[in-house]
Design a protein around this motif. Structure first.
Motif, PDB file in Angstrom:
ATOM      1  N   LEU A 193     -13.909  13.048  -1.312  1.00 25.86           N
ATOM      2  CA  LEU A 193     -14.624  13.208   0.039  1.00 25.86           C
ATOM      3  C   LEU A 193     -14.334  11.970   0.974  1.00 25.86           C
ATOM      4  O   LEU A 193     -14.026  12.228   2.010  1.00 25.86           O
ATOM      5  CB  LEU A 193     -15.977  13.821  -0.300  1.00 25.86           C
ATOM      6  N   LEU A 194     -14.487  10.940   0.444  1.00 28.23           N
ATOM      7  CA  LEU A 194     -14.867   9.699   1.037  1.00 28.23           C
ATOM      8  C   LEU A 194     -13.357   9.262   1.267  1.00 28.23           C
ATOM      9  O   LEU A 194     -13.235   8.132   1.961  1.00 28.23           O
ATOM     10  CB  LEU A 194     -15.727   8.775   0.633  1.00 28.23           C
ATOM     11  N   ARG A 195     -12.345   9.528   0.543  1.00 24.25           N
ATOM     12  CA  ARG A 195     -10.973   9.034   0.243  1.00 24.25           C
ATOM     13  C   ARG A 195     -10.894   7.426   0.288  1.00 24.25           C
ATOM     14  O   ARG A 195     -10.367   6.773   1.010  1.00 24.25           O
ATOM     15  CB  ARG A 195     -10.444   9.473   1.499  1.00 24.25           C
ATOM     16  N   ILE A 196     -11.960   6.962  -0.612  1.00 23.21           N
ATOM     17  CA  ILE A 196     -11.759   5.469  -0.882  1.00 23.21           C
ATOM     18  C   ILE A 196     -10.342   4.902  -1.317  1.00 23.21           C
ATOM     19  O   ILE A 196     -10.375   3.786  -1.421  1.00 23.21           O
ATOM     20  CB  ILE A 196     -13.087   5.050  -1.897  1.00 23.21           C
ATOM     21  N   THR A 197      -9.703   5.811  -1.659  1.00 23.05           N
ATOM     22  CA  THR A 197      -8.269   5.260  -2.210  1.00 23.05           C
ATOM     23  C   THR A 197      -7.531   4.840  -1.246  1.00 23.05           C
ATOM     24  O   THR A 197      -6.706   3.852  -1.204  1.00 23.05           O
ATOM     25  CB  THR A 197      -7.596   6.555  -2.885  1.00 23.05           C
ATOM     26  N   LYS A 228      -5.217  -0.868   0.308  1.00 22.71           N
ATOM     27  CA  LYS A 228      -5.113  -2.022   1.245  1.00 22.71           C
ATOM     28  C   LYS A 228      -5.842  -3.184   0.783  1.00 22.71           C
ATOM     29  O   LYS A 228      -5.644  -4.460   1.330  1.00 22.71           O
ATOM     30  CB  LYS A 228      -5.832  -1.657   2.422  1.00 22.71           C
ATOM     31  N   ILE A 229      -6.353  -3.511  -0.462  1.00 17.71           N
ATOM     32  CA  ILE A 229      -6.804  -4.720  -1.023  1.00 17.71           C
ATOM     33  C   ILE A 229      -6.049  -5.231  -2.315  1.00 17.71           C
ATOM     34  O   ILE A 229      -5.100  -4.277  -2.866  1.00 17.71           O
ATOM     35  CB  ILE A 229      -8.360  -4.544  -1.384  1.00 17.71           C
ATOM     36  N   ASP A 230      -6.421  -6.437  -2.636  1.00 20.20           N
ATOM     37  CA  ASP A 230      -5.537  -6.864  -3.869  1.00 20.20           C
ATOM     38  C   ASP A 230      -5.872  -6.132  -5.090  1.00 20.20           C
ATOM     39  O   ASP A 230      -7.074  -5.584  -5.098  1.00 20.20           O
ATOM     40  CB  ASP A 230      -5.655  -8.311  -3.963  1.00 20.20           C
ATOM     41  N   MET A 231      -5.291  -6.285  -6.174  1.00 21.06           N
ATOM     42  CA  MET A 231      -5.461  -5.660  -7.497  1.00 21.06           C
ATOM     43  C   MET A 231      -6.959  -6.076  -7.966  1.00 21.06           C
ATOM     44  O   MET A 231      -7.552  -5.273  -8.428  1.00 21.06           O
ATOM     45  CB  MET A 231      -4.386  -5.995  -8.282  1.00 21.06           C
ATOM     46  N   TRP A 232      -7.104  -7.512  -8.023  1.00 15.33           N
ATOM     47  CA  TRP A 232      -8.443  -7.825  -8.853  1.00 15.33           C
ATOM     48  C   TRP A 232      -9.664  -7.171  -7.918  1.00 15.33           C
ATOM     49  O   TRP A 232     -10.468  -6.683  -8.475  1.00 15.33           O
ATOM     50  CB  TRP A 232      -8.677  -9.426  -8.785  1.00 15.33           C
ATOM     51  N   SER A 233      -9.616  -7.213  -6.645  1.00 22.22           N
ATOM     52  CA  SER A 233     -10.723  -6.580  -5.784  1.00 22.22           C
ATOM     53  C   SER A 233     -10.621  -4.987  -5.945  1.00 22.22           C
ATOM     54  O   SER A 233     -11.928  -4.490  -6.004  1.00 22.22           O
ATOM     55  CB  SER A 233     -10.418  -6.849  -4.283  1.00 22.22           C
ATOM     56  N   ARG A 234      -9.673  -4.475  -6.146  1.00 29.39           N
ATOM     57  CA  ARG A 234      -9.618  -3.039  -6.637  1.00 29.39           C
ATOM     58  C   ARG A 234     -10.183  -2.730  -7.922  1.00 29.39           C
ATOM     59  O   ARG A 234     -10.960  -1.689  -8.082  1.00 29.39           O
ATOM     60  CB  ARG A 234      -7.956  -2.484  -6.596  1.00 29.39           C
ATOM     61  N   MET A 235      -9.919  -3.529  -8.742  1.00 32.56           N
ATOM     62  CA  MET A 235     -10.339  -3.274 -10.043  1.00 32.56           C
ATOM     63  C   MET A 235     -11.997  -3.466 -10.346  1.00 32.56           C
ATOM     64  O   MET A 235     -12.646  -2.772 -10.826  1.00 32.56           O
ATOM     65  CB  MET A 235      -9.818  -4.321 -11.060  1.00 32.56           C
ATOM     66  N   ALA A 236     -12.327  -4.593  -9.548  1.00 29.68           N
ATOM     67  CA  ALA A 236     -13.955  -4.960  -9.201  1.00 29.68           C
ATOM     68  C   ALA A 236     -14.584  -3.616  -8.703  1.00 29.68           C
ATOM     69  O   ALA A 236     -15.475  -3.337  -9.228  1.00 29.68           O
ATOM     70  CB  ALA A 236     -14.118  -5.939  -8.581  1.00 29.68           C
ATOM     71  N   ILE A 237     -14.170  -3.007  -7.856  1.00 27.18           N
ATOM     72  CA  ILE A 237     -14.549  -2.120  -7.190  1.00 27.18           C
ATOM     73  C   ILE A 237     -14.887  -0.661  -8.190  1.00 27.18           C
ATOM     74  O   ILE A 237     -15.602   0.083  -8.251  1.00 27.18           O
ATOM     75  CB  ILE A 237     -14.112  -1.431  -5.793  1.00 27.18           C
TER      76      ILE A 237
END
Length: 247
Positions: free
Chosen positions: A49-53, A58-67
């Motif tokens: 629904l929110l299409r957070i992908t 658009k962010i780096d791998m570590w930030s993506r993993m943290a989220i």
């Protein structure tokens, strides 16, 4: 179903029924279904629904993993959090009616639940969970490794419970309490006192009743106003119920 014997601080043994492997697995399955339902909701809401992908791309791998870890963190700490809040039970355990207890008679602490949780990570991820299953199958208290390390076990709550097996006492509306200092005691104290007293009274164990009476007076500072120690303990039980029900 095996018998689980717990020794209280008054050196009295209390027998419970240890939860069976089937009951423990049923509770775990229910908890797993709850976790899966949560994951489905999170994936649907945030990723569909929110299409957070679009943001993650658009962010780096570590930030993506943290989220991602943040989204699924409740699933990771599900058991240790709920057991701490509900005093030894998750939603699955509540439905199946089983509970984590300390084998020394005390209420399990957050540290105990944390140890069980840490060992669960090992047990569930090695050999497909067979380590925990084997441990429960060979243990006479149906304990897995985490229980052994934390000094805990899981008991079934399916036994028929009457007022005589709880800390509750039948008191009338006109009852007048005698010992106000009884409020220094906790629910767990009263449970142990009542269980100890009932066993001693049934067995005619006057020595235990005398020791229990003295212990109550020492801990609370209460001065016994009767020469009959059995009547004193019965009054203590009733007074505690009076004050806790009217607070």
């Amino acid at each position: 179903m095996s018998e689980l014997t717990i020794s209280t601080t008054q050196n009295v043994t209390i027998n419970f029924k240890a939860a069976s492997v089937g009951e423990r697995m049923s509770a775990s399955l229910l908890d797993l279904l709850i976790k899966i339902a949560y994951i489905i909701v999170v994936v649907y809401v945030f990723f569909y629904l929110l299409r957070i992908t679009d943001i993650l791309d658009k962010i780096d791998m570590w930030s993506r993993m943290a989220i991602i870890v943040l989204f699924f963190f409740p699933v990771m700490v599900y058991s240790v959090t709920l057991e701490s809040i509900f005093e030894g039970q998750t939603i699955g355990k509540k439905i199946v009616k089983i509970k984590v207890v300390k084998i020394d008679g005390y209420q399990a602490s957050f540290g105990d639940y944390l140890i069980r949780w840490l060992f669960r990570i090992i047990e569930n991820n090695m050999l497909g969970g067979m380590i925990g299953l084997i441990s429960m199958s060979i243990s006479n208290k149906t304990q897995r490794m985490g229980d052994m390390a934390a000094g805990t076990a899981i008991i079934t709550l399916k036994n028929n419970v009457s007022i005589s097996s709880t800390i509750l006492e039948e008191i009338g509306e006109t009852y007048l309490p005698v010992y106000p200092l009884v409020i220094k005691l906790s629910d767990n104290d009263m449970r142990i006192i009542k269980e100890t007293f009932q066993i001693a009274e049934k067995n005619g164990d006057i020595e235990t009743i005398q020791k229990l009476s003295k212990k109550i007076q020492t801990v609370t500072g209460i001065k016994m106003q009767t020469s009959n120690q059995m009547d004193f303990i019965k009054t203590i039980l009733k007074d505690y119920n009076f004050y806790t029900q009217n607070m």
